[in-house]
Structures are given as structure tokens and as C-alpha cells.
Design an enzyme around this catalytic site. Structure first.
Site, PDB file in Angstrom:
ATOM      1  N   GLY A  60      42.560  76.619  38.898  1.00 29.67           N
ATOM      2  CA  GLY A  60      42.814  76.830  40.312  1.00 29.67           C
ATOM      3  C   GLY A  60      42.647  78.232  40.836  1.00 29.67           C
ATOM      4  CG  ASP A  80      38.516  70.322  36.912  1.00 25.14           C
ATOM      5  OD1 ASP A  80      38.503  69.660  35.858  1.00 25.14           O
ATOM      6  OD2 ASP A  80      38.113  71.486  36.977  1.00 25.14           O
ATOM      7  CG  ASP A  96      32.299  63.983  36.319  1.00 17.94           C
ATOM      8  OD1 ASP A  96      31.597  64.592  37.164  1.00 17.94           O
ATOM      9  OD2 ASP A  96      32.015  63.959  35.111  1.00 17.94           O
ATOM     10  CG  ASP A 121      33.886  80.202  37.655  1.00 17.73           C
ATOM     11  OD1 ASP A 121      32.832  80.779  37.338  1.00 17.73           O
ATOM     12  OD2 ASP A 121      34.999  80.548  37.222  1.00 17.73           O
ATOM     13  CE  LYS A 161      30.930  79.768  34.706  1.00 17.27           C
ATOM     14  NZ  LYS A 161      32.226  80.180  34.144  1.00 17.27           N
TER      15      LYS A 161
END
Length: 217
Positions: A60, A80, A96, A121, A161
């Protein structure tokens, strides 16, 4: 069982990491919060009133930063597969983001709105085999871009990312077909030895046309 030398070294590095200590002192759930804080200072990603989707949000840290910055007038939706303790100002969906049932729940929460900003991320489970890890990373970020086709508004922004390595340049090139501008960022809170970088893609061109669906992004 005794810890391996590798796990002991990792733990020593972790507990002595200045960002880890700072996160504990300042109430952030992970050192990753400082990556987003730095990128936000540089690129002004987060503003009051924005709608933000944080993919792979647990534990978080990024959701905390996003909620602070968008304020009560904004919205943060976090997704998540792992449970995440509640954060004020954040709506959390357990699941998911690649599963249809999860997407339907997210769409119901968004309503008629699309996200102004999508954050990711995420990283794959690391096998230790560079070629395998790189392939898994690219598969994951491809799924994030596909998510944007349905849930990011035209003109919106993506921060994702990516691991540098085989396929990275091709992915970045494909991303430029979907966004007006793509920049590479390596925040100071990223460990120098890590192959991770962040691609900041702004000016989303909108959902791909049918003739483009076969393009890799």
C-alpha cells in the site's frame, strides 16, 4: 533451518536501508513510497481531484501517497491478489487485474469515469534466472498496457515499472505508439543494482483500433 548467507545479507541490507527506516518513521507501508514521491515531485503526476488506479498495490505504499495527493476530491482504486489493510481514501479490490471478475468489480467502482492515472509498481515472482524473470516482467507490463486500453482516459498517464534487459527497447517503442510521450525514470529510492526503471507514458492516445490489436506494446 539456518538462514542462508544470501538471506542474511538481504536482511542486513534491508534493516539498514535509510528508506526502510524513513518509511517506518513517517508511517509509510513500504520504502517504495519514496519512489513515487520523488517521481511526483519531478513530473507532477498527482493532483487534487484525480482518479488513480494502483495495480498490484499491496502493501500500500503507493496507494498511501496517491491518496494524500489527490485528496478528498479524488479517488484511488487499489487492486492486488494479496490482502491489503485499509487506507483512508482508498477503495481496495482483492483480485488479479487480469481476471474478468476483478475487472467487472473495478468497472463497477469506477462507474462512468476512467482513470486519469494508472500506476504499477508490480514485479513478477523472481526465479533468479535473468531470462525467465525478464520474460515474466514483460508479460506483466504488457497486461498493464492492455488494462489501460479499457480503463485509462484519453490524455491520461501511465507509470509502470519495467526491468531493463531483452525486449525492453521493443516494449518502450510499442508504448510510444499508445502515448504521446514516454520517458525513462530511475528514482533515487531504487537500489542501484536493480534492473528496474520506470516508464512514464503521458498523453494516452485512446483505445487501439481493431487493426492495431495484433501490435505488441
Amino acid at each position: 533451518m539456518a538462514r542462508s548467507k544470501t538471506s542474511k545479507a538481504w536482511m542486513q541490507e534491508h534493516v539498514s536501508d535509510p528508506y526502510v527506516r524513513r518509511a517506518r518513521a513517517e508511517g509509510y507501508r513500504s520504502r517504495a513510497a519514496y519512489k513515487l514521491l520523488e517521481l511526483n515531485r519531478r513530473d507532477h503526476l498527482l493532483r487534487p481531484g484525480l482518479t488513480v488506479v494502483d495495480l498490484g498495490s499491496a502493501p500500500g505504499g503507493w496507494s498511501q501517497v496517491a491518496a494524500e495527493q489527490v485528496g478528498a476530491a479524488g479517488r484511488v482504486l487499489a487492486v492486488d491478489r494479496l490482502e491489503m489493510a485499509p487506507i483512508q481514501g482508498v477503495a481496495f479490490i482483492l483480485g488479479d487485474f487480469r481476471d474478468q471478475a476483478t475487472l467487472e468489480r473495478l468497472a463497477g467502482t469506477l462507474g462512468e469515469r476512467r482513470a486519469d492515472l494508472v500506476l504499477s509498481d508490480m514485479a513478477p515472482n523472481i526465479s533468479g534466472v535473468p531470462e525467465v524473470d525478464q520474460a515474466r516482467s514483460l508479460e506483466l507490463v504488457q497486461a498493464v498496457v492492455e488494462f489501460c486500453q479499457g480503463y485509462l482516459k484519453p490524455g491520461g498517464t501511465l507509470l509502470v515499472k519495467v526491468f531493463q534487459g531483452a525486449g525492453f527497447e521493443e516494449f518502450a517503442t510499442g508504448l510510444r505508439r499508445r502515448f504521446l510521450k514516454v520517458a525513462v525514470r530511475k528514482p533515487g529510492a531504487s537500489r542501484s543494482r536493480s534492473p528496474e526503471v520506470y516508464l512514464l507514458a503521458s498523453g494516452f492516445r485512446g483505445p487501439a483500433r481493431a487493426t492495431e490489436e495484433g501490435d505488441s506494446v
